[in-house]
Each structure stands twice: as structure tokens, then as C-alpha cells.
Design a protein around this motif. Structure first.
Motif, mmCIF file in Angstrom:
data_model
loop_
_atom_site.group_PDB
_atom_site.id
_atom_site.type_symbol
_atom_site.label_atom_id
_atom_site.label_comp_id
_atom_site.label_asym_id
_atom_site.label_seq_id
_atom_site.Cartn_x
_atom_site.Cartn_y
_atom_site.Cartn_z
ATOM 1 N N GLU A 35 -30.759 45.308 41.612
ATOM 2 C CA GLU A 35 -31.047 43.955 41.130
ATOM 3 C C GLU A 35 -30.933 43.876 39.616
ATOM 4 N N HIS A 36 -30.211 42.882 39.144
ATOM 5 C CA HIS A 36 -29.964 42.660 37.717
ATOM 6 C C HIS A 36 -29.229 43.844 37.084
ATOM 7 N N THR A 37 -28.482 44.542 37.892
ATOM 8 C CA THR A 37 -27.649 45.641 37.388
ATOM 9 C C THR A 37 -26.212 45.208 37.170
ATOM 10 N N ASP A 38 -25.779 44.133 37.811
ATOM 11 C CA ASP A 38 -24.355 43.781 37.765
ATOM 12 C C ASP A 38 -23.902 43.390 36.367
ATOM 13 N N TYR A 39 -24.649 42.560 35.667
ATOM 14 C CA TYR A 39 -24.229 42.169 34.326
ATOM 15 C C TYR A 39 -24.516 43.259 33.289
ATOM 16 N N ASN A 40 -25.104 44.353 33.744
ATOM 17 C CA ASN A 40 -25.272 45.540 32.913
ATOM 18 C C ASN A 40 -24.248 46.620 33.260
ATOM 19 N N ASP A 41 -23.165 46.203 33.933
ATOM 20 C CA ASP A 41 -22.060 47.103 34.309
ATOM 21 C C ASP A 41 -22.509 48.216 35.242
ATOM 22 N N GLY A 42 -23.535 47.954 36.047
ATOM 23 C CA GLY A 42 -24.108 48.994 36.886
ATOM 24 C C GLY A 42 -23.651 48.953 38.323
ATOM 25 N N PHE A 43 -24.579 49.253 39.231
ATOM 26 C CA PHE A 43 -24.276 49.410 40.649
ATOM 27 C C PHE A 43 -25.184 48.512 41.484
ATOM 28 N N ALA A 44 -24.649 48.006 42.580
ATOM 29 C CA ALA A 44 -25.416 47.179 43.504
ATOM 30 C C ALA A 44 -24.903 47.428 44.915
ATOM 31 N N MET A 45 -25.744 47.113 45.907
ATOM 32 C CA MET A 45 -25.331 47.351 47.297
ATOM 33 C C MET A 45 -25.766 46.185 48.192
ATOM 34 N N PRO A 46 -24.959 45.121 48.211
ATOM 35 C CA PRO A 46 -25.253 43.973 49.057
ATOM 36 C C PRO A 46 -24.659 44.110 50.465
ATOM 37 N N VAL A 47 -25.080 43.189 51.319
ATOM 38 C CA VAL A 47 -24.536 43.034 52.665
ATOM 39 C C VAL A 47 -24.216 41.558 52.862
ATOM 40 N N ALA A 48 -23.026 41.233 53.327
ATOM 41 C CA ALA A 48 -22.719 39.848 53.686
ATOM 42 C C ALA A 48 -23.432 39.509 54.991
ATOM 43 N N ILE A 49 -23.899 38.262 55.106
ATOM 44 C CA ILE A 49 -24.709 37.866 56.254
ATOM 45 C C ILE A 49 -24.105 36.653 56.958
ATOM 46 N N GLY A 50 -24.702 36.295 58.085
ATOM 47 C CA GLY A 50 -24.158 35.221 58.913
ATOM 48 C C GLY A 50 -24.126 33.853 58.285
ATOM 49 N N PRO A 51 -25.192 33.401 57.612
ATOM 50 C CA PRO A 51 -25.131 32.087 56.967
ATOM 51 C C PRO A 51 -23.946 32.004 56.011
ATOM 52 N N GLU A 52 -23.266 30.861 56.002
ATOM 53 C CA GLU A 52 -22.003 30.779 55.275
ATOM 54 C C GLU A 52 -21.752 29.364 54.791
ATOM 55 N N THR A 53 -20.771 29.250 53.913
ATOM 56 C CA THR A 53 -20.236 27.954 53.504
ATOM 57 C C THR A 53 -18.851 27.805 54.112
ATOM 58 N N ARG A 54 -18.561 26.627 54.661
ATOM 59 C CA ARG A 54 -17.233 26.335 55.190
ATOM 60 C C ARG A 54 -16.634 25.172 54.416
ATOM 61 N N VAL A 55 -15.367 25.311 54.113
ATOM 62 C CA VAL A 55 -14.637 24.307 53.349
ATOM 63 C C VAL A 55 -13.395 23.904 54.129
ATOM 64 N N ALA A 56 -13.274 22.620 54.416
ATOM 65 C CA ALA A 56 -12.072 22.067 55.041
ATOM 66 C C ALA A 56 -11.276 21.352 53.961
ATOM 67 N N VAL A 57 -9.969 21.613 53.900
ATOM 68 C CA VAL A 57 -9.172 21.070 52.808
ATOM 69 C C VAL A 57 -7.813 20.591 53.313
ATOM 70 N N ARG A 371 -35.246 35.854 59.560
ATOM 71 C CA ARG A 371 -33.923 36.042 60.139
ATOM 72 C C ARG A 371 -33.606 37.523 60.231
ATOM 73 N N VAL A 372 -32.984 37.907 61.328
ATOM 74 C CA VAL A 372 -32.446 39.261 61.459
ATOM 75 C C VAL A 372 -30.934 39.130 61.408
ATOM 76 N N GLU A 373 -30.329 39.788 60.427
ATOM 77 C CA GLU A 373 -28.907 39.607 60.156
ATOM 78 C C GLU A 373 -28.116 40.885 60.418
ATOM 79 N N ARG A 374 -26.826 40.695 60.642
ATOM 80 C CA ARG A 374 -25.899 41.813 60.746
ATOM 81 C C ARG A 374 -24.945 41.765 59.559
ATOM 82 N N ALA A 375 -24.303 42.887 59.296
ATOM 83 C CA ALA A 375 -23.376 42.956 58.173
ATOM 84 C C ALA A 375 -22.061 42.294 58.569
ATOM 85 N N CYS A 376 -21.697 41.220 57.880
ATOM 86 C CA CYS A 376 -20.511 40.437 58.206
ATOM 87 C C CYS A 376 -19.356 40.745 57.242
#
Length: 386
Positions: A35-57, A371-376
Motif C-alpha cells: 500500500e502506497h508503494t506504487d508512487y514510490n517505485d516499489g512493489f504491490a500485489m493486487p488481484v482483479a475481482i468480479g465487480p467491473e465497469t462496462r463501456v458500450a461505444v 463479498r468473497v471474490e476470485r482472481a479475475c
């Protein structure tokens, strides 16, 4: 067809008539650690989850871009321009206008568009609804223009939209997680080199996200202030970023430096170490070791970086107690509220859920969202019109 997609199609047809040329999805994310390591050029470990944004164009020739935000029942219209400045009205419009402006600056053929947006990523809860929106819009516009870009590049353009137009000086963690994650895996991100390493999630592991009910606004809050403090610490230590510092360097100057700056730097330095250790432990399926590191991460956010609040402290504590030794919990996201993430064995999910619903209430006195999420997987073009 997912309910979200059905509602998006109906909303597009009602506002613009007919069907879109294509639909793109981009997921939210939960950050397991880093957390708060990204703008310090560090390391992070996220997981993508089910909730999402959809865009129709759909392309509509030259002229303006028309947007309908179905979640809010609101609209926007503007002419794409690389010189677009921050929109005065703020809110969701800035993220879309900023993303379009960045793409125009990069020479993408945009033209007139009809865009409908709908998502189910909770806003202001640490699950990156803004990054999901930016990545979805960027991916959709690029696809319609016939541009196939590396997900890393899409993420960086989305980050630029948030930095340059929204005014949120975030790092690249959120956008990379939304654009470049792999199904079934966490993503170890080197935020300097952009090296991405998928870490396969153990088959017996579950990710639980509990909303504290404390909603925060990062631009209006203290996020940018924390970044300035980290930059000041790096300057004192004589390094390009806190990624390049270690505890020995910090201890050598601590007596002559503002204790607050020392605490901020200590969090980032130790959080980078924890993230790398957690990635190795997760790859081995060692949930016990990962859990210890997650608990330490929360304590560091609370004591050194000072971005937790009493309710997220309480929630993280009771979740860790219920999880037991094989896993842990921590506040996730930019801080000052939002969600708490727990990593646990599958056989502990119901016990943890019951403990949370029994012992925790939001500030309004309601039961928290669990919520219980899976890695997407990361962003993708889901539907292409005929």
C-alpha cells in the motif's frame, strides 16, 4: 448474459438507439499487500475481482462525444481534444474526459462517439472504481480505433488521465491491476520497471472483501499529502525514490529528521519488503506466512502511515481473529476508510462471515457488505457488434 451487460445494452439503446459497435469490461481490484508503494517505485500485489465497469461505444462520425452514465442517470457531451483541461464539473466526467484527452494527445483517431457506461464497483471503498472506468474507456476507444496496445501502455495512459486531469497523484498499481491481471492469479507489480509476475492463487484460498462503510475521497483527503511526505523523505535520504532506501539508511538520519517523515518512510520501506516476501509465500501456498505479513502491513498503515480509521482497525482485527493462523486481514486501498481484505482458507469463509456480521456494524448501524471474490482477468473486449 450478465445482468450488468443487459442493463448496459438497454441503456445504450434507450439513449442512442440501436446497438453499440463494441463493449469492453475492466475489473476493479483489491490489493492484497503493498500500500502506497506504487508512487514510490516499489512493489504491490493486487488481484482483479468480479465487480467491473462496462463501456458500450459506437462511432458516430466527426464531432462531439456523447456519454451517458447509467449508474447516475447523468450525461455529458464534449469535443475530443488533446488540449482538454480539467472539467469544471468534476466527478465521473473528469475520468472520461481526461482519458480521451490523453489518447488524443497520443495520436489516437477518436472522432465522434456514443458511449454508455455502467459498473458495479463500489465507489470510494478502495476497490479502484476510477481506474476501472479509465481502463475501460481507454480500451474501448483504442479498440474502436483499431489500435492494439500492450495492457501496460493502456494502464499508463489511464494513470496519466487521473494524474493530469483529475488531480489525483496516484501511482500505477490500480490501472495495471485492471488492465493486465491474469485469471486465477494475483499480480506482483514492480512499479518502476513494470515487470509483472502472475502469482497463482492457491486452490484452497479465498479472498474476502468487507466494506467498512467509511467512504473516503482521496483527492479531497490526505493521499497527495502522503505522497509529498514520501518524496521529502527520499530527498533527505538522497535516493530517487523510497524504493531505493533501506532501514539502515533511515536509522542513520532518523535523529535529525522530523519523526513524522521517518514514520512515513519506514512504512514504505518495510511494506516493499513485506510485499516481496508475501509473493514468495503465496507462490508456495503458505497462507500462514502471508497472513502474518498482512497483519504487519495493517499495523504499519495504522502506526507509521496513519491512513487507517478506528472502524477499519476494528474490522481488520476481528477478521484476523476469525481467520486464525492460516491467513490474515488488512485495510486495502488508499486509506482513510474503505474496505478490509482478508485472505483465508476456503473452510474458514463462513466462520469469518458470521463473525463479521455478528460483531461489526457500519457507521450508519447497518450490516457491512461482505463479498468473497476470485482472481479475475484484466480488461477485455467482450462483445463486438456486427
Amino acid at each position: 448474459m450478465p445482468i450488468l451487460q443487459t442493463r448496459l445494452a438497454e441503456g445504450f439503446a434507450q439513449r442512442f438507439g440501436g446497438a453499440p459497435d463494441l463493449v469492453v469490461r475492466a475489473p476493479g481490484r483489491v490489493n492484497l499487500i503493498g500500500e502506497h508503494t506504487d508512487y514510490n517505485d516499489g512493489f504491490a500485489m493486487p488481484v482483479a475481482i468480479g465487480p467491473e465497469t462496462r463501456v458500450a461505444v459506437r462511432r458516430r462520425g466527426e464531432g462531439e462525444i456523447r456519454v451517458t452514465a447509467l449508474n447516475f442517470g447523468e450525461e455529458d457531451a464534449f469535443v475530443p481534444s488533446a488540449d482538454l483541461q480539467k472539467a469544471a464539473q468534476g466527478g465521473w466526467r473528469d475520468y472520461i474526459r481526461g482519458t480521451v484527452a490523453i489518447l488524443a494527445r497520443e495520436g489516437v483517431d477518436i472522432g465522434g462517439l456514443d458511449i454508455a457506461v455502467m459498473g458495479d464497483v463500489p465507489m470510494g471503498t478502495g476497490l479502484s472504481s476510477s481506474a476501472s472506468l479509465e481502463v475501460a474507456v481507454a480500451t474501448a476507444v483504442l479498440a474502436l480505433a483499431g489500435r492494439q496496445e500492450n495492457p501496460k501502455q493502456v494502464a499508463l495512459w489511464a494513470q496519466a488521465a487521473e494524474n493530469d486531469f483529475v488531480g489525483m497523484r496516484c501511482g500505477n498499481l490500480d490501472q495495471l491491476a485492471s488492465a493486465a491481471t491474469v485469471e486465477g492469479a494475483a499480480l506482483l507489480i514492480d512499479c518502476r520497471s513494470l515487470d509483472l509476475r502472475p502469482i497463482r492463487m492457491p486452490s484452497d484460498a479465498a479472498v474476502m472483501i468487507v466494506q467498512s462503510g467509511v467512504v473516503r475521497g482521496l483527492v479531497e483527503g490526505h493521499y497527495n499529502e502522503r505522497r509529498r511526505q514520501c518524496e521529502a523523505a527520499a530527498a533527505i535520504l538522497g535516493v530517487p525514490a523510497l524504493r531505493d532506501a533501506d532501514l539502515a539508511m533511515l536509522e542513520a538520519v532518523a535523529a535529525d529528521v522530523d519523526p513524522l517523515v521517518v514514520r512515513r518512510a519506514r512504512h514504505v520501506i518495510t511494506e516493499n519488503d513485506r510485499t516481496l516476501a508475501a509473493a514468495e509465500a503465496l507462490a508456495l501456498g503458505d497462507l500462514q506466512a502471508v497472513g502474518v505479513l498482512m497483519r504487519e502491513s495493517h499495523a504499519s498503515q495504522r502506526d507509521d502511515f496513519e491512513i487507517t480509521v478506528p472502524l477499519t482497525d476494528r474490522l481488520a482485527e476481528l477478521m484476523s481473529e476469525a481467520i486464525g493462523e492460516h491467513g490474515g486481514a488488512r485495510q486495502t486501498g488508499g486509506g482513510f476508510g474503505g474496505a478490509v481484505v482478508g485472505l483465508m482458507r476456503n473452510d474458514r469463509v463462513e466462520a469469518v462471515r458470521e463473525r463479521v456480521l455478528s460483531d461489526y456494524r457500519t457507521p450508519s448501524g447497518e450490516l457491512p457488505d461482505v463479498r468473497v471474490e476470485r482472481a479475475c482477468s484484466g480488461a477485455s473486449v467482450e462483445i463486438v457488434g456486427s
